[in-house]
Design a protein around this motif. Structure first.
Motif, short mmCIF file in Angstrom:
data_model
loop_
_atom_site.label_atom_id
_atom_site.label_comp_id
_atom_site.label_asym_id
_atom_site.label_seq_id
_atom_site.Cartn_x
_atom_site.Cartn_y
_atom_site.Cartn_z
N HIS A 286 44.69 -92.93 -60.95
CA HIS A 286 44.73 -91.46 -61.00
C HIS A 286 45.79 -91.05 -62.02
O HIS A 286 46.63 -91.86 -62.42
CB HIS A 286 45.01 -90.84 -59.63
N GLN B 140 40.78 -86.96 -65.31
CA GLN B 140 41.44 -86.01 -64.41
C GLN B 140 42.39 -85.11 -65.20
O GLN B 140 42.87 -85.47 -66.26
CB GLN B 140 42.26 -86.77 -63.35
N GLU C 265 45.87 -83.17 -64.32
CA GLU C 265 46.93 -83.18 -63.31
C GLU C 265 47.90 -82.04 -63.59
O GLU C 265 48.18 -81.73 -64.76
CB GLU C 265 47.68 -84.53 -63.44
N THR D 170 51.78 -86.05 -51.15
CA THR D 170 52.00 -84.63 -50.89
C THR D 170 51.94 -84.36 -49.40
O THR D 170 51.24 -85.04 -48.66
CB THR D 170 50.94 -83.75 -51.59
N GLY E 151 42.34 -82.17 -55.60
CA GLY E 151 43.27 -82.41 -54.51
C GLY E 151 44.59 -81.75 -54.87
O GLY E 151 44.91 -81.59 -56.04
N CYS E 152 45.37 -81.37 -53.84
CA CYS E 152 46.66 -80.75 -54.16
C CYS E 152 47.59 -80.83 -52.95
O CYS E 152 47.18 -81.25 -51.87
CB CYS E 152 46.46 -79.29 -54.57
N GLY E 153 48.80 -80.43 -53.14
CA GLY E 153 49.74 -80.40 -52.02
C GLY E 153 51.16 -80.19 -52.49
O GLY E 153 51.44 -80.08 -53.69
N PHE F 78 48.69 -80.91 -58.34
CA PHE F 78 47.24 -80.90 -58.10
C PHE F 78 46.56 -81.83 -59.10
O PHE F 78 47.12 -82.12 -60.17
CB PHE F 78 46.67 -79.48 -58.20
N GLY F 79 45.39 -82.32 -58.71
CA GLY F 79 44.63 -83.20 -59.59
C GLY F 79 43.16 -82.81 -59.54
O GLY F 79 42.58 -82.72 -58.46
N1 DAH Z 1 45.56 -88.22 -57.33
C1 DAH Z 1 44.55 -87.70 -56.42
C2 DAH Z 1 43.24 -88.44 -56.63
O1 DAH Z 1 43.12 -89.18 -57.54
C3 DAH Z 1 44.35 -86.25 -56.65
C4 DAH Z 1 45.56 -85.47 -56.31
C5 DAH Z 1 45.78 -85.03 -55.04
C6 DAH Z 1 46.50 -85.20 -57.27
C7 DAH Z 1 46.90 -84.32 -54.71
C8 DAH Z 1 47.64 -84.50 -56.95
C9 DAH Z 1 47.82 -84.05 -55.66
O2 DAH Z 1 48.57 -84.22 -57.83
O3 DAH Z 1 48.94 -83.33 -55.37
O4 DAH Z 1 42.33 -88.25 -55.88
#
Ligand code: DAH
Length: 336
Positions: free
Chosen positions: A168, A208, A210, A251, A273-275, A304-305
């Motif tokens: 990721h 992705q 980010e 997160t 996704g995020c947090g 977030f991603g």
């Molecule tokens: N890295 C996660 C994925 O590959 C996506 C993600 C979720 C990125 C939450 C983030 C985050 O920065 O805060 O599915």
């Protein structure tokens, strides 16, 4: 016989020099070397000669053969060059040319450019990171335990030296915090890799986008507001955004983001996704940096991603993710 040879030589060389076309040269060649040509005749004479005279006349004949065939070749290549010049002389530069095709940005790139423009308007700047990463940046620093399934060799491409192809783009969060002081407000985009079976919805390499925002007193409200603004700019003001509680190791709390908008069909689409950054991530970074710049007492933040392929597919009505990677000009030219 000697004078006969000399006469033939003189005549042949004269004709070759005067020849104006390749077909004339071919005629001369036949007359000299052909089945009923001079050479056959002279060879017959040679065989009828007394033995002791044959070497001398044999050598004369050899010289003749050499000289005539060399000048035939020379003249032929000269006429060939002249021929080409004649064609160039006929070239009409005023005729319309063959138009070359225009290329265009890949639909993934178009989406990325659009998304990045929105983030830049909110003050995010660009960060980067390599596709090949350390296990520490991809997993440990992101609070992913060593028995997490994502770390398994079945799911991740490991290099022999222990590094890996990042699974990721969250690795860029760690890189940013390692080298920058807060506040940080960055986005980074690029490829991510997972050992999936390739089918209509999965590739082993995807992309992705980010985002990371760390400052004083960043709250969940900031995260929600930023995400909502981002997707409404992208999909129109009527877009509905849903934060669905989820789990990510890096997160807390974590959410998956679903969006519903007419631009991307009628159903809910899971897009990101995020947090809020987990304190364990700040701790790992602080240990690495050896300072307290990212102490959870002083900073907080969100990340977030966003997966770019699925979004591109939804926006353009693309049914098979593989089309985005195949480089088929028939597919790509639809996006000009
Ligand atoms: N890295 C996660 C994925 O590959 C996506 C993600 C979720 C990125 C939450 C983030 C985050 O920065 O805060 O599915």
């Amino acid at each position: 016989m000697k004078s006969q040879i000399e006469r033939i030589q003189e005549k042949a060389l004269g004709e070759i020099a005067a020849a104006e076309s390749v077909s004339t040269l071919n005629e001369i060649r036949t007359r000299v070397f052909g089945r009923s040509g001079y050479f056959v005749l002279l060879n017959r004479l040679l065989r009828e000669m007394p033995k002791e005279k044959r070497p001398f006349f044999g050598r004369l004949l050899g010289d003749l053969r050499q000289m005539v065939s060399t000048s035939l070749e020379r003249r032929k290549s000269f006429l060939g060059k002249e021929g080409k010049q004649a064609v160039i002389g006929d070239l009409d530069l005023t005729l319309p040319g063959t138009a070359s095709e225009y290329g265009a940005a890949h639909p993934l790139t178009c989406l990325l450019n659009h998304a990045v423009a929105i983030l830049r308007r909110m003050g995010f700047s660009c960060t980067t990171g390599p596709d090949i990463e350390t296990e520490w940046r991809c997993f440990d620093a992101l609070n992913t335990p060593s028995d997490h399934p994502a770390r398994n060799e079945k799911n991740t491409f490991y290099l022999q030296d222990g590094r890996l192809l990042r699974t990721h783009t969250s690795t860029m969060q760690i890189r940013t915090m390692e080298r920058q002081f807060p506040p940080v407000r960055v986005f980074g985009s690029g490829a991510a890799y997972r050992r999936d079976e390739v089918n209509a919805t999965h590739l082993i390499q995807f992309h992705q986008l980010e985002g990371l925002y760390i400052s004083k007193d960043v709250t969940l409200a900031d995260l929600k507001g930023t995400i909502a603004f981002f997707f409404r700019e992208l999909f129109g003001q009527e877009a509905e955004i849903r934060f669905r509680p989820h789990f990510f190791p890096f997160t807390v709390p974590s959410y998956e983001i679903d969006v519903r908008a007419t631009m991307v069909g009628n159903g809910w689409l899971e897009l990101a996704g995020c947090g809020m950054i987990d304190p364990a991530v700040f701790e790992a970074v602080s240990t690495k940096r050896g300072d307290q710049a990212y102490s959870q007492e002083t900073v907080s933040g969100f990340a977030f991603g966003i997966g770019l392929e699925r979004l591109t597919m939804a926006l353009n009505g693309i049914a098979d993710i593989r089309l985005l990677m195949e480089n088929d000009i028939r597919f790509l030219s639809q996006f000009r």
